[in-house]
Design an enzyme around this catalytic site. Structure first.
Site, PDB file in Angstrom:
ATOM      1  N   ALA A 198       0.879  -1.163   0.000  1.00 16.31           N
ATOM      2  CA  ALA A 198       0.000   0.000   0.000  1.00 16.31           C
ATOM      3  C   ALA A 198       0.917   1.212   0.000  1.00 16.31           C
ATOM      4  CB  ALA A 198      -0.906  -0.004   1.220  1.00 16.31           C
ATOM      5  N   CYS A 228      -8.391   4.043  -8.023  1.00 14.28           N
ATOM      6  CA  CYS A 228      -8.584   5.115  -7.040  1.00 14.28           C
ATOM      7  C   CYS A 228     -10.059   5.262  -6.708  1.00 14.28           C
ATOM      8  CB  CYS A 228      -8.154   6.461  -7.607  1.00 14.28           C
ATOM      9  SG  CYS A 228      -6.539   6.438  -8.260  1.00 14.28           S
ATOM     10  N   ILE A 286      -3.934  -8.176 -14.461  1.00 13.85           N
ATOM     11  CA  ILE A 286      -4.784  -7.461 -13.504  1.00 13.85           C
ATOM     12  C   ILE A 286      -3.950  -6.554 -12.597  1.00 13.85           C
ATOM     13  CG2 ILE A 286      -6.597  -9.209 -13.355  1.00 13.85           C
ATOM     14  CD1 ILE A 286      -5.158 -10.358 -10.881  1.00 13.85           C
ATOM     15  N   THR A 308      -3.450  -5.282  -8.501  1.00 15.49           N
ATOM     16  CA  THR A 308      -3.304  -6.150  -7.322  1.00 15.49           C
ATOM     17  C   THR A 308      -4.665  -6.534  -6.727  1.00 15.49           C
ATOM     18  OG1 THR A 308      -3.074  -4.206  -5.927  1.00 15.49           O
ATOM     19  CG2 THR A 308      -1.040  -5.267  -6.659  1.00 15.49           C
ATOM     20  N   THR A 358       6.712  -7.618  -9.345  1.00 17.14           N
ATOM     21  CA  THR A 358       7.189  -8.225  -8.107  1.00 17.14           C
ATOM     22  C   THR A 358       8.410  -9.130  -8.310  1.00 17.14           C
ATOM     23  OG1 THR A 358       4.904  -8.171  -7.378  1.00 17.14           O
ATOM     24  CG2 THR A 358       6.404  -9.469  -6.053  1.00 17.14           C
TER      25      THR A 358
END
Lengths: 301, 275
Positions: free
Chosen positions: A67, A126, A187, A189, A262
């Site tokens: 985050a 968002c 996609i 997360t 990642t």
């Protein structure tokens, strides 16, 4: 290995996913030198944002929960990095854009393209200011308005990065395409959380975050597979890709290109090279001449 | 293999109790806790310390013991460190790490230059390698006597004659910057390696001196840290990620990033700001 993404020419189908590195021109150049066929910047908005306090990342069993809170310097400042990046980059530069309203997306996208972006990718995770709580990417009507506004503001390809945190991703994908999206990234997360048992507290400062890495790959594969059945625009697969086999799985599901994020934590920046290098022998062994030939192949099997 | 690789042992979040707190100066305290992974840290490596509900901050490792005890140094500089200074032994903190590379021990004569709390990893280096180095001279600088940390420990390890202290106000040792006695030392003696950690402006001057005298050089850098696993890009200096490629860099690497080393860093928004 060449790929055509709504007019963008990629020398190979690996791309840097948004949100990973991508603050500075020098970093983007370094990623391109490590073999990425295209690079996507961190998400940039109209105004500067600090993002959330640490902890911003926590490791899960098979991936990462983050985050970050969209830290960025704002489009006016970031335009300088886009300009410097364009001077040195040999691969397409895609600027990830976020906003809290349609007009914001359009303004940021226009400024990004003016600074030299070859395409924009809309980060629609968002919350919408006029409709507090719900993400733009969760509401097909609002998403369609955002896409249309951006499409009228820029003449470059517009990609929409879809959120998996919806009841039916295909419904949202169709809405984006109908509104004019030139391609879809699937996609983003998966909403996730981690709680520390000793202190009984959520670990991330924002409490909730998004899961990435191998844990989400099967979810992403299913999303790409379902979307491919219903839309005609190119899909960029994203979620947990760590080696060439993962990449091929995404192509077979229907992706025309793939993004890596990642896995950089694990394999360093040359993961782009190693993934791309692994795809070629696979194509040869299976008797294919291009990546294009295996896009969506599993639907015919 | 792929699954296990993601369970990077060092990065896994875990919690531990603060065992002991020692006040070093008006603004500096040392803390000990037990953590098997962090106790594997080498001089120069850092860890991320979670102050529950407040923040998570990068900290240099001061020392480790075989029984898993880890020592860290915390200077009160902001909200997170103030909260940490209020904590007591027995309270819970979170840890990740150790992260980054470490100083490399080269044979011969070593010169260590530390500024402020920057002496933390250098003291660790001194403890680990004092017996192996041919000769070891430590130059430490701080604003005042109170800011000069671990003087007694360093005197004990290096020998009194091999410790040179400077303060900005002359309250202890020489009244000058740490770089002043360095020039004298380098003019009369041959050193093989210079190790430094402290304010980046100081380290830049030390780099220039090392270059002038043709001495191998390693500096430990500090940047805003978030993910510490090379993903977020907040700690970039040029093409390097301080969390993974650093925090220790050689002179050749630092020459590649000379536009930024000693001059700028990325703020929390990823924007270049002056140091």
């Amino acid at each position: 290995m060449n790929v055509d993404l709504a007019g963008l020419r990629l020398a190979n189908p690996t791309m840097l996913a948004s949100g990973v590195l991508g603050y500075t021109a020098e970093t983007l150049e370094n990623i391109a030198e490590n073999g990425a066929g295209a690079v996507v910047t961190k998400s940039v908005g109209l105004k500067p944002r600090d993002g959330y306090a640490n902890p911003t990342v926590v490791q899960a069993s098979c991936g990462l929960i983050n985050a970050m809170g969209l830290p960025n310097s704002g489009i006016d400042e970031f335009a300088k990095e886009i300009r410097s990046a364009k001077k040195v980059l040999q691969v397409p530069l895609i600027v990830s854009v976020y906003g809290f309203a349609e007009e914001e997306y359009a303004t940021v996208a226009r400024k990004a393209v003016e600074a030299g972006a070859d395409a924009v990718e809309l980060n629609v995770s968002c919350p919408h200011v006029k409709e507090t709580g719900s993400e733009i990417g969760q509401n097909p009507e609002i998403l369609a308005k955002v896409v249309m506004k951006v499409k009228t503001a820029v003449a470059k390809p517009v990609f929409v990065k879809l959120s998996p945190n919806v009841t039916d991703i295909v419904y949202i994908a169709e809405a984006a395409v109908k509104a004019g999206a030139d391609g879809l990234t699937a996609i983003n997360t998966v909403r996730a959380m981690a709680i520390d048992t000793e202190t009984t507290m959520p670990i991330l400062s924002n409490k909730r975050g998004g899961l990435s890495g191998p844990a989400v790959k099967p979810v992403a594969i299913r999303c790409v597979y379902d979307i491919y059945e219903r839309v005609k625009v190119p899909i960029i697969g994203c979620g947990g890709i760590t080696d060439w086999r993962d990449a091929v799985e995404f192509f077979l599901a229907g992706a025309s290109a793939i993004q890596i994020g990642t896995a950089i934590a694990l394999k360093r920046c040359n993961v782009f090279k190693t993934v791309a290098r692994g795809i070629e022998p696979y194509l040869k062994k299976k008797g294919f001449e291009s990546v294009n030939e295996i896009v969506g192949l599993s639907h015919r099997s | 293999m792929r699954l296990s690789a993601y369970r990077i042992a060092a990065n896994k979040h875990r919690t531990t109790q603060i065992l002991d707190i020692t006040t070093q100066s008006a603004t500096v305290k040392t803390y000990t806790f037990k953590d098997k992974e962090c106790a594997k840290a080498l001089p120069g490596q850092f860890l991320m310390l979670w102050i529950p509900g407040i923040d998570e901050i990068p900290l240099s490792v001061l020392d480790v013991k075989e029984d898993g005890t880890v020592f860290i140094v915390v200077k009160k500089v902001g909200e997170a460190t103030e909260a940490l200074h209020k904590m007591k032994a027995g309270e819970i903190v979170g840890v990740r790490g150790p992260f980054g590379n470490s100083f490399t021990l080269k044979k011969g004569n070593a010169l260590l230059v530390g500024g402020g709390t920057g002496i933390t990893p250098l003291l660790f280096l001194t403890k680990k390698y004092a017996s192996k180095a041919n000769r070891l001279v430590f130059v430490m600088g701080a604003k005042t006597r109170d800011d000069l940390l671990f003087v007694d420990d360093l005197e004990k390890i290096c020998g009194k004659g091999n410790l040179i202290a400077t303060t900005d106000d002359g309250s202890y040792g020489m009244k000058c910057l740490a770089t002043t006695p360095l020039e004298v030392l380098l003019a009369k003696e041959k050193f093989d390696t210079i190790y430094t950690c402290g304010p980046e402006r100081m380290m830049l001057q030390v780099l220039n001196l090392a270059e002038k005298h043709g001495i191998a050089f390693e500096a430990s850098l500090e940047r805003f840290m978030k993910c510490t696993i090379g993903l977020c890009g907040n700690c970039m200096i040029g093409k390097y990620r301080v969390c993974i490629d650093g925090p220790v860099f050689t002179s050749n690497q630092l020459k590649e990033v000379k536009a930024e080393f000693g001059f700028s860093k990325l703020d929390f928004r990823g924007r270049k700001i002056p140091l």
